[in-house]
Design an enzyme around this catalytic site. Structure first.
Site, PDB file in Angstrom:
ATOM      1  N   THR A 257       5.161 -66.656   2.156  1.00  0.00           N
ATOM      2  CA  THR A 257       4.447 -66.075   3.055  1.00  0.00           C
ATOM      3  C   THR A 257       5.287 -66.087   4.333  1.00  0.00           C
ATOM      4  O   THR A 257       5.302 -66.877   5.065  1.00  0.00           O
ATOM      5  CB  THR A 257       3.045 -66.663   3.282  1.00  0.00           C
ATOM      6  OG1 THR A 257       3.241 -68.282   3.479  1.00  0.00           O
ATOM      7  CG2 THR A 257       2.175 -66.596   2.268  1.00  0.00           C
TER       8      THR A 257
ATOM      9  N   ASP B   4      39.842 -46.737  -8.582  1.00  0.00           N
ATOM     10  CA  ASP B   4      38.844 -47.574  -8.310  1.00  0.00           C
ATOM     11  C   ASP B   4      37.662 -47.438  -9.050  1.00  0.00           C
ATOM     12  O   ASP B   4      37.401 -46.163  -9.510  1.00  0.00           O
ATOM     13  CB  ASP B   4      38.566 -47.804  -6.602  1.00  0.00           C
ATOM     14  CG  ASP B   4      38.066 -46.499  -6.014  1.00  0.00           C
ATOM     15  OD1 ASP B   4      38.555 -45.358  -6.553  1.00  0.00           O
ATOM     16  OD2 ASP B   4      37.089 -46.574  -5.310  1.00  0.00           O
TER      17      ASP B   4
ATOM     18  N   ARG C  92      23.213 -36.216   1.181  1.00  0.00           N
ATOM     19  CA  ARG C  92      24.471 -35.233   0.544  1.00  0.00           C
ATOM     20  C   ARG C  92      24.365 -34.038   1.522  1.00  0.00           C
ATOM     21  O   ARG C  92      23.377 -33.361   1.688  1.00  0.00           O
ATOM     22  CB  ARG C  92      24.125 -34.937  -0.943  1.00  0.00           C
ATOM     23  CG  ARG C  92      24.115 -36.142  -1.613  1.00  0.00           C
ATOM     24  CD  ARG C  92      25.674 -36.416  -2.310  1.00  0.00           C
ATOM     25  NE  ARG C  92      25.306 -37.807  -2.921  1.00  0.00           N
ATOM     26  CZ  ARG C  92      26.451 -38.276  -3.371  1.00  0.00           C
ATOM     27  NH1 ARG C  92      27.796 -37.823  -3.614  1.00  0.00           N
ATOM     28  NH2 ARG C  92      26.421 -39.303  -4.141  1.00  0.00           N
TER      29      ARG C  92
ATOM     30  N   HIS D 248      28.779 -44.431 -13.016  1.00  0.00           N
ATOM     31  CA  HIS D 248      28.031 -45.480 -12.027  1.00  0.00           C
ATOM     32  C   HIS D 248      26.945 -46.072 -12.659  1.00  0.00           C
ATOM     33  O   HIS D 248      26.194 -46.841 -12.017  1.00  0.00           O
ATOM     34  CB  HIS D 248      27.588 -44.595 -10.754  1.00  0.00           C
ATOM     35  CG  HIS D 248      28.592 -44.001  -9.736  1.00  0.00           C
ATOM     36  ND1 HIS D 248      28.243 -43.420  -8.529  1.00  0.00           N
ATOM     37  CD2 HIS D 248      29.751 -43.629 -10.141  1.00  0.00           C
ATOM     38  CE1 HIS D 248      29.436 -42.923  -8.194  1.00  0.00           C
ATOM     39  NE2 HIS D 248      30.148 -43.188  -8.852  1.00  0.00           N
TER      40      HIS D 248
ATOM     41  N   ASP E 100      35.086 -42.111 -14.793  1.00  0.00           N
ATOM     42  CA  ASP E 100      35.231 -41.955 -13.513  1.00  0.00           C
ATOM     43  C   ASP E 100      36.043 -43.125 -13.049  1.00  0.00           C
ATOM     44  O   ASP E 100      35.167 -44.162 -12.395  1.00  0.00           O
ATOM     45  CB  ASP E 100      33.623 -41.894 -12.866  1.00  0.00           C
ATOM     46  CG  ASP E 100      33.594 -41.682 -11.425  1.00  0.00           C
ATOM     47  OD1 ASP E 100      34.549 -41.216 -11.067  1.00  0.00           O
ATOM     48  OD2 ASP E 100      32.503 -42.043 -11.027  1.00  0.00           O
TER      49      ASP E 100
ATOM     50  N   HIS F 219      41.481 -41.211  -8.882  1.00  0.00           N
ATOM     51  CA  HIS F 219      41.365 -42.411  -8.260  1.00  0.00           C
ATOM     52  C   HIS F 219      41.162 -43.796  -9.237  1.00  0.00           C
ATOM     53  O   HIS F 219      40.451 -43.196 -10.233  1.00  0.00           O
ATOM     54  CB  HIS F 219      40.024 -42.554  -7.309  1.00  0.00           C
ATOM     55  CG  HIS F 219      38.431 -42.205  -8.018  1.00  0.00           C
ATOM     56  ND1 HIS F 219      37.871 -43.270  -8.522  1.00  0.00           N
ATOM     57  CD2 HIS F 219      37.819 -41.205  -8.105  1.00  0.00           C
ATOM     58  CE1 HIS F 219      36.799 -42.747  -8.938  1.00  0.00           C
ATOM     59  NE2 HIS F 219      36.801 -41.401  -8.768  1.00  0.00           N
TER      60      HIS F 219
ATOM     61  N   GLU G 128      38.021 -44.329  -3.562  1.00  0.00           N
ATOM     62  CA  GLU G 128      37.292 -43.082  -3.497  1.00  0.00           C
ATOM     63  C   GLU G 128      35.723 -43.333  -3.539  1.00  0.00           C
ATOM     64  O   GLU G 128      34.987 -42.856  -2.814  1.00  0.00           O
ATOM     65  CB  GLU G 128      37.729 -42.295  -4.879  1.00  0.00           C
ATOM     66  CG  GLU G 128      36.901 -40.856  -4.739  1.00  0.00           C
ATOM     67  CD  GLU G 128      35.436 -40.643  -5.159  1.00  0.00           C
ATOM     68  OE1 GLU G 128      34.999 -39.655  -4.811  1.00  0.00           O
ATOM     69  OE2 GLU G 128      35.187 -41.744  -5.732  1.00  0.00           O
ATOM     70  N   GLU G 129      35.456 -44.315  -4.153  1.00  0.00           N
ATOM     71  CA  GLU G 129      34.185 -44.983  -4.405  1.00  0.00           C
ATOM     72  C   GLU G 129      33.597 -45.528  -3.125  1.00  0.00           C
ATOM     73  O   GLU G 129      32.202 -45.823  -3.163  1.00  0.00           O
ATOM     74  CB  GLU G 129      33.978 -45.754  -5.560  1.00  0.00           C
ATOM     75  CG  GLU G 129      34.272 -45.118  -6.897  1.00  0.00           C
ATOM     76  CD  GLU G 129      33.561 -44.008  -7.448  1.00  0.00           C
ATOM     77  OE1 GLU G 129      32.616 -43.721  -6.830  1.00  0.00           O
ATOM     78  OE2 GLU G 129      33.508 -43.885  -8.660  1.00  0.00           O
TER      79      GLU G 129
HETATM   80  N1  BES Z   1      33.632 -38.363  -9.515  1.00  0.00           N
HETATM   81  C1  BES Z   1      32.767 -38.641  -8.586  1.00  0.00           C
HETATM   82  C2  BES Z   1      32.136 -37.376  -8.196  1.00  0.00           C
HETATM   83  C3  BES Z   1      31.554 -36.658  -9.164  1.00  0.00           C
HETATM   84  C4  BES Z   1      30.527 -36.725  -9.949  1.00  0.00           C
HETATM   85  C5  BES Z   1      31.946 -35.035  -9.298  1.00  0.00           C
HETATM   86  C6  BES Z   1      29.916 -35.928 -10.795  1.00  0.00           C
HETATM   87  C7  BES Z   1      31.403 -34.283 -10.323  1.00  0.00           C
HETATM   88  C8  BES Z   1      30.507 -34.798 -11.089  1.00  0.00           C
HETATM   89  C9  BES Z   1      33.276 -39.662  -7.676  1.00  0.00           C
HETATM   90  O1  BES Z   1      33.885 -40.804  -8.030  1.00  0.00           O
HETATM   91  C10 BES Z   1      31.946 -40.240  -6.805  1.00  0.00           C
HETATM   92  O2  BES Z   1      31.361 -40.655  -7.605  1.00  0.00           O
HETATM   93  N2  BES Z   1      31.939 -40.075  -5.669  1.00  0.00           N
HETATM   94  C11 BES Z   1      30.995 -40.694  -4.898  1.00  0.00           C
HETATM   95  C12 BES Z   1      31.511 -40.475  -3.298  1.00  0.00           C
HETATM   96  C13 BES Z   1      31.076 -41.393  -2.317  1.00  0.00           C
HETATM   97  C14 BES Z   1      30.905 -42.711  -2.474  1.00  0.00           C
HETATM   98  C15 BES Z   1      31.609 -40.774  -0.952  1.00  0.00           C
HETATM   99  C16 BES Z   1      29.603 -40.104  -4.967  1.00  0.00           C
HETATM  100  O3  BES Z   1      29.426 -38.754  -4.964  1.00  0.00           O
HETATM  101  O4  BES Z   1      28.689 -40.679  -4.682  1.00  0.00           O
HETATM  102 MN    MN Z   2      35.366 -40.303  -9.541  1.00  0.00          MN
HETATM  103 MN    MN Z   3      32.251 -41.924  -8.791  1.00  0.00          MN
END
Ligand code: BES
Ligand code: MN
Ligand code: MN
Length: 456
Positions: free
Chosen positions: A317, A89, A330, A429, A120, A87, A154-155
């Site tokens: 207030t 993004d 999750r 992130h 990422d 991805h 994806e994000e």
């Molecule tokens: N690459 C990550 C997911 C990930 C993180 C895999 C660490 C393995 C190790 C992906 O970009 C991500 O951050 N996904 C989001 C998806 C969500 C917004 C639907 C997540 O996991 O929060």
């Molecule tokens: Mn990712």
């Molecule tokens: Mn991510």
């Protein structure tokens, strides 16, 4: 050991890195509407490079959100077809003050490249593109048939690609998927990820009075939606991290005893994790489960923000009329987003305190996934990784989510090879996201050797 393509990649490494920096300069933050054009620019950047290196049928595919990037090369008669996914993004950059160098001005420091999206997932997408370039440039062909699909949402849940995969499965017909969006379990340790958690991302909106009220005139008689939202949140989990939504755990398929035993032998130091990665006084969570089980194989619930009310400097207030909380869960294998959301919604409606109305909204969702490991593609991967890293591969799960990976299995029938080269402390992130330059280089080499092995 080596191959013409690996040599090509070694010789061209400085150029590969400079090109990655150009991609990292595009602020393709998918969740912020003001960056819509930047997302398209990142997609165009990838498409033009795929064309330049010799991929065919390269195009952007418009979706309800940001565009997909597609390209293929299908001239390896009799060989399998790989669907390469990543991805373009990225996540927002806040809190911006904590970045040591600006997030969209890539900077090299102590063997890493720092930028939002460095690992990422732009850095990993670029490894895939550069592996293809090296193979095409040095052989004038590819060792197997290749389709490439990159997404820009994806994000934010990956809705566009999910619709495309569900409605046009024939366009992506392949034998397996290669996903580079995960991490090594530890530096220098070749890793394949074989499981991801799913998720439901929700918003809770609580309304009390019909308008904001003076808290002196009405305090004591009018309901306060922030208090109500705090009460609701406090009832979602007990002090032990156990989620109190009825039925939430009913369908979970626990990891096998073999998998649990394998996790026990991973080089995991809980104190190091607590101090260096988390940085908190202590770790929390369900008794009776290790940290790896808690983050890989148990569902969890987190609150991300409670926007609204008075947040300016000083004091006001007021009893706000409404409050919102962003809450996600999750999910682990066995659970489905639809059922989890229905259970959560009806529980929240039941525990909401008197005097307020609550609305529970689903923002996005994705299924959990577990990848089969008894196939020749996983074997090709471990073979290639052993050559490049000199070690046996460890199989791990990840607590994160990549919503489309489950769909590759369900809609396209593809096993995925999740070969990624991030590190646990890459700050994804978060401020100061980085990618190890060594992993970028060895990652490209690993992908080249993997594609060569998968086409043998
Ligand atoms: N690459 C990550 C997911 C990930 C993180 C895999 C660490 C393995 C190790 C992906 O970009 C991500 O951050 N996904 C989001 C998806 C969500 C917004 C639907 C997540 O996991 O929060
Ligand atoms: Mn990712
Ligand atoms: Mn991510």
């Amino acid at each position: 050991m080596s191959s013409p393509a690996v040599d090509f990649a070694t010789q061209n490494h400085p150029r590969f890195l400079n090109e990655l920096k150009d991609l990292l300069r595009i602020p393709s933050i998918s969740t912020l509407p003001e960056h819509k054009d930047d997302c398209r620019r990142a997609a165009e950047f990838l498409a033009s490079e795929l064309k330049r290196i010799g991929m065919e049928n390269v195009r952007l595919i418009d979706t309800s959100g940001h565009p997909l990037v597609y390209g293929d090369w299908l001239h390896a008669g009799g060989k399998p077809t790989v669907l390469i996914y990543g991805h373009y993004d990225v996540q927002p950059t806040d809190p911006i003050d904590e970045w040591l160098s600006p997030p969209f001005e890539p900077a090299e420091r102590n063997g890493n490249i720092y930028a939002r999206g460095a690992v990422d997932d732009k850095g990993q997408v670029w490894m895939q593109v550069k592996a293809l370039e090296a193979l095409l440039a040095s052989n004038k062909s590819l060792p197997l048939n290749v389709r490439v699909i990159f997404e820009g949402e994806e994000e934010v849940g990956g809705e566009g690609i999910a619709e495309y995969v569900a409605s046009k499965p024939a366009n992506l017909k392949s034998d397996f998927a290669l996903v580079s969006d995960t991490e090594l379990f530890a530096p220098g340790l070749p890793t394949l990820c074989v499981g991801l958690r799913g998720m439901i991302y929700t918003e809770l909106e609580v309304r009390g009075a019909k308008t904001d009220l003076h808290s002196g005139m009405y305090g004591g008689a009018a309901p306060n939606p922030f208090t109500a939202i705090a009460q609701i949140i406090a009832r979602l989990k007990d002090d032990n991290g156990h989620i109190l939504i009825p039925g939430f755990y009913d369908d979970i398929i626990p990891p096998s005893s073999e998998e649990l035993a394998a996790w026990k032998s991973l080089p995991f130091d809980e104190e190091h994790y607590r101090i260096s990665e988390v940085g908190s006084r202590q770790l929390v969570g369900e008794d009776g489960y290790s940290v790896l089980e808690r983050t890989w194989a148990r569902p969890t619930l987190d609150v991300h923000g409670i926007p609204g009310g008075f947040i300016g400097a000083g004091a006001k207030t007021v009893i706000p009329a409404k409050a919102v909380a962003k809450v996600s869960m999750r999910l682990v294998p066995g659970m489905t987003p639809a059922k989890a959301f229905a259970q959560y919604k009806s529980y929240v409606e039941k525990i909401a305190p008197a005097g307020v109305d609550v609305e529970v909204r689903l923002i996005h969702s994705g299924d959990p996934c577990l990848i089969p490991v008894n196939n020749k593609y996983i074997q090709a991967a471990t073979h290639a990784l052993h050559e490049v890293w000199g070690k046996d591969t460890v199989f791990i799960r990840s607590g994160g989510s990549i919503p489309i990976v489950g769909d590759f299995d369900r809609h396209l029938g593809l096993p995925s090879v999740m070969m990624g080269f991030g590190l646990p402390d890459d700050n994804i992130h978060a401020p100061n996201e980085k990618f190890s330059l060594q992993n970028f280089e060895l990652g490209i080499r690993s992908l080249i050797r993997f594609l060569e092995e998968a086409g043998r």
